[in-house]
Design an enzyme around this catalytic site. Structure first.
Site, PDB file in Angstrom:
ATOM      1  N   PRO A   2       5.028  -6.907  -3.588  1.00 22.67           N
ATOM      2  CA  PRO A   2       6.092  -5.967  -3.973  1.00 22.67           C
ATOM      3  C   PRO A   2       5.590  -4.521  -3.938  1.00 22.67           C
ATOM      4  O   PRO A   2       4.522  -4.229  -4.453  1.00 22.67           O
ATOM      5  CB  PRO A   2       6.449  -6.385  -5.393  1.00 22.67           C
ATOM      6  N   ARG A 286      -5.676  -3.855   7.312  1.00 24.71           N
ATOM      7  CA  ARG A 286      -4.251  -4.118   7.081  1.00 24.71           C
ATOM      8  C   ARG A 286      -3.513  -4.150   8.408  1.00 24.71           C
ATOM      9  O   ARG A 286      -3.719  -3.297   9.276  1.00 24.71           O
ATOM     10  CB  ARG A 286      -3.635  -3.025   6.184  1.00 24.71           C
TER      11      ARG A 286
END
Ligand SMILES: [Zn+2]
Length: 304
Positions: A2, A286
């Site tokens: 989130p 990432r």
């Protein structure tokens, strides 16, 4: 995981449904979820009887402001969720902390992978955090490591949707940094709440390559990126967040924003702007998604 829009959605739901509710008692089923105070039995004793005055968000953390001024923080991390369960709802095997509300409902902290953390802190100091001069101020209640809420967030950068986060302020922060844009947007000390999804989306919208060095942006680039960051976050909130795996709102429902993203997890699909294939690279471990035609790769400057 989130990010700001997902956590904001949860906080707004909880403000509607549990503001004014009293926590009659709590059960900690996974001790490591409790960050402060220690041991968890003390957390249980201190939260019992507290009434929730207001629920909001700072960075990627949900804040429960209690009537007596204390603040309970819930950092959802990878797979955490806060779900309001009506009385009689079947138990949840992934509930790590269960709060029994005095009206018979339960507020459940659900977390499959157990990376999330809950803290209960003395109030004070939060407003100054991230507002400039106060950001580094240390506020410790006494000498025995009883941290105040302000100190919990002392390492966080400004809120990107706050009125004080202006294009001018963003430009000042970018000009001093030689880091790559993707890396910088993910740095919570640079700007709070942006994670992998919204960093990729903002860079695509601003037509900036993820590997571009921050201090090479011209004023128009900066204004475009500032606007893009705020737009993608606002749209994420309007669509109640993006659900790829575990994220759900306070009713346990998925968001809609994953259907409306331009680049994130759209590898090999056509760019909505130019039709070129979306590419995926790895930046700082990432996954990073971008359009190589709309977001031109930075070239080393050549001396004339
Ligand atoms: Zn494109």
């Amino acid at each position: 995981m989130p990010e700001l829009p997902e956590v904001e959605t949860v906080a707004r739901d909880l403000q509607r449904w549990v503001a004014g509710a009293t926590i009659a008692g709590a059960e900690v089923r996974w001790a490591r979820t409790i960050r402060h105070p220690q041991p968890p039995e003390r957390f249980v004793a201190e939260i019992a009887g507290a009434t929730i005055r207001r629920v909001d968000r700072r960075a990627k953390t949900v804040l429960f402001h209690l009537e007596d001024g204390r603040v309970m923080t819930v950092a959802l991390r990878m797979t955490g969720a806060l779900i309001v369960a009506p009385a009689g709802t079947a138990d949840d095997p992934y509930a790590r902390v269960v709060f029994d509300l005095a009206d018979g409902r339960q507020l459940r902290y659900r977390d499959v992978r157990k990376f999330g953390r809950i803290g209960l802190w003395p109030g004070g100091g939060l407003r100054s955090v991230g507002a400039g001069r106060g950001a580094r101020s240390r506020r410790v209640a006494d000498g025995t490591r009883r941290y105040r809420i302000g100190e919990v967030f002392s390492g966080h950068g400004p809120e990107p949707l706050s009125r004080s986060f202006t294009a001018e302020r963003f430009a000042e922060r970018l000009q001093r940094r030689s880091a790559k844009l993707k890396t910088l947007l993910l740095d919570q000390a640079f700007v709070a709440g942006v994670g992998n999804i919204y960093a990729d989306e903002a860079l695509w919208r601003a037509r900036l390559h993820p590997l571009r060095a921050a201090d090479t942006l011209d004023p128009r680039d900066v204004r475009r990126l500032h606007r893009a960051v705020r737009q993608v976050l606002r749209e994420g909130i309007a669509n109640r967040g993006a659900s790829f795996s575990d994220y759900v709102d306070a009713r346990g429902q998925q968001g809609d924003n994953q259907e409306r993203l331009a680049v994130y997890r759209r590898t090999d699909q056509p760019c909505y702007r130019c039709g070129h294939r979306i590419e995926r690279i790895v930046v700082g471990q990432r996954s990073t998604h971008f359009c190589p035609r709309c977001q031109r790769e930075p070239v080393a400057s050549v001396e004339p």
